[in-house]
Design a protein around this motif. Structure first.
Motif, short mmCIF file in Angstrom:
data_model
loop_
_atom_site.label_atom_id
_atom_site.label_comp_id
_atom_site.label_asym_id
_atom_site.label_seq_id
_atom_site.Cartn_x
_atom_site.Cartn_y
_atom_site.Cartn_z
N THR A 198 18.45 1.35 -31.21
CA THR A 198 17.58 2.50 -31.49
C THR A 198 18.43 3.61 -32.10
O THR A 198 19.57 3.84 -31.68
N LEU A 199 17.86 4.32 -33.06
CA LEU A 199 18.57 5.44 -33.70
C LEU A 199 18.36 6.72 -32.89
O LEU A 199 17.23 7.03 -32.48
N VAL A 200 19.43 7.46 -32.68
CA VAL A 200 19.34 8.80 -32.09
C VAL A 200 20.13 9.75 -33.01
O VAL A 200 21.25 9.42 -33.42
N LEU A 201 19.52 10.89 -33.33
CA LEU A 201 20.19 11.90 -34.16
C LEU A 201 20.36 13.17 -33.37
O LEU A 201 19.52 13.50 -32.52
N ARG A 202 21.44 13.90 -33.66
CA ARG A 202 21.53 15.29 -33.20
C ARG A 202 21.17 16.16 -34.39
O ARG A 202 21.89 16.18 -35.40
N LEU A 203 20.04 16.81 -34.26
CA LEU A 203 19.45 17.53 -35.40
C LEU A 203 19.05 18.91 -34.91
O LEU A 203 18.25 19.03 -33.97
N ASP A 204 19.61 19.94 -35.51
CA ASP A 204 19.29 21.32 -35.12
C ASP A 204 19.40 21.49 -33.60
O ASP A 204 18.48 22.00 -32.95
N ALA A 205 20.47 20.97 -33.02
CA ALA A 205 20.79 21.15 -31.59
C ALA A 205 19.85 20.41 -30.64
O ALA A 205 19.89 20.62 -29.44
N ARG A 206 18.97 19.53 -31.16
CA ARG A 206 18.21 18.70 -30.25
C ARG A 206 18.51 17.22 -30.53
O ARG A 206 19.00 16.89 -31.60
N LEU A 207 18.20 16.37 -29.56
CA LEU A 207 18.36 14.93 -29.79
C LEU A 207 17.01 14.37 -30.19
O LEU A 207 16.00 14.62 -29.52
#
Ligand SMILES: Cc1ncc(COP(=O)(O)O)c(C=O)c1O
Length: 291
Positions: A198-207
């Motif tokens: 599964t893909l997880v991103l850290r984007l604008d301080a959220r996961l």
């Protein structure tokens, strides 16, 4: 070290009745089993760390969901849980610190009308390099739109079926392109999942992770990771994501039951920064799970 349990089924009703630990080196599968001839069945793979099977209940729930999607008999969670725990006990007694337990339900021998089921436990490979240095990925078109689960449920997008030949071919394509792993993209341009992650991103301080209604598996590891992250004060969300989101993300990971959290260190040949500190905290949190 390998351990095998066979699931017993009632010949009259097809209901699972229990399990038996058997010789792991002996043959157990008939050549006419629909798992072998059609890939017609489902599976789950759970990780075993320090004697504990991780996310077992979430795996059992997803196993039952996959069974429903394939019109297979509803797996009796008590029977399957007992088989998996028996394997975990045998592996742990044999000194295995990190292992995996795969459990499989097939439509059975052609014409018999009785399912086949088994669970298989083994030692995990050493994933230290993937977990610390990271993996190089390529984006590959999966060829389905993001609404495929709704428009074409017979394609079984989002079920964990035994038909993984396509996922394996994608990983070989990644290797041909000098990468280690794959992130599938829908034909209409949305980030989906890896062949086994599964893909997880850290984007604008959220996961952030892709929404699960777009024909992908709801990851058990991502679920546990988000529970931990929320306790740590991260906001989390499920969204429609595009390659542009991946480009601008502060960090990206592929997460899965046995490898756990692997940071993405390159996309289509372009290097990315790895957040080594956060990745280490994530892997430690997953290791520390008690269920
Ligand atoms: C297609 C796919 N997506 C996602 C995952 C990750 O799921 P989990 O975290 O439950 O292992 C897997 C696991 O093998 C998978 O095969």
């Amino acid at each position: 070290m390998n351990v095998v349990a066979l699931i017993d089924f009632d010949a009259a009703t097809g209901a699972a009745t229990g399990h038996r630990l058997v010789d792991a080196d002996a043959p157990h599968l008939r050549v006419t089993d629909l798992a072998a001839t059609r890939g017609d069945g489902i599976f789950e793979t759970a990780s075993l760390v320090a004697g504990r099977v991780q996310a077992l209940e979430a795996h059992l729930v997803r196993f039952q969901q996959s069974a429903r999607m394939l019109d297979l008999p509803d797996p009796d969670a008590d029977v399957w849980r007992a088989a998996v725990l028996a394997i975990a006990e045998a592996l742990t007694a044999g000194g295995v610190e990190e292992g995996s337990i795969k459990f499989v339900l097939t439509r059975g021998v052609e014409g018999a009308g009785i399912p086949t089921g088994w669970a298989f436990g083994t030692v995990s490979p050493d994933f230290t390099a993937d977990r610390t240095q990271g993996v190089r990925i390529v984006l590959l078109d999966r060829g389905y739109r993001h609404d495929v689960a709704e428009t074409s449920p017979w394609l079984l997008a989002g079920a964990k079926t035994l038909s993984y030949a396509v996922n394996r071919a994608a990983v070989r394509e990644a290797a041909r392109r000098g990468a280690d792993d794959v992130l599938f993209v829908s034909s209409d341009g949305y980030l989906l999942e890896g062949p086994t992650s599964t893909l997880v991103l850290r984007l604008d301080a959220r996961l952030v992770t892709p929404r699960v209604d777009i024909g992908i598996l709801a990851g058990t590891t991502q679920g546990d990771l988000f529970t931990w992250a929320e306790q740590e004060g991260f906001a989390t969300s499920y969204e429609l994501l595009t390659p542009a989101d991946l480009d601008r993300a502060e960090a990206a990971w592929l997460v899965s039951s046995v490898r756990h959290v692997a940071p993405v260190r390159a996309v289509d040949g372009v290097p990315r920064t790895v957040d080594a500190e956060l990745t280490a905290r994530m892997n430690a949190a997953l290791d520390a799970r008690t269920r």
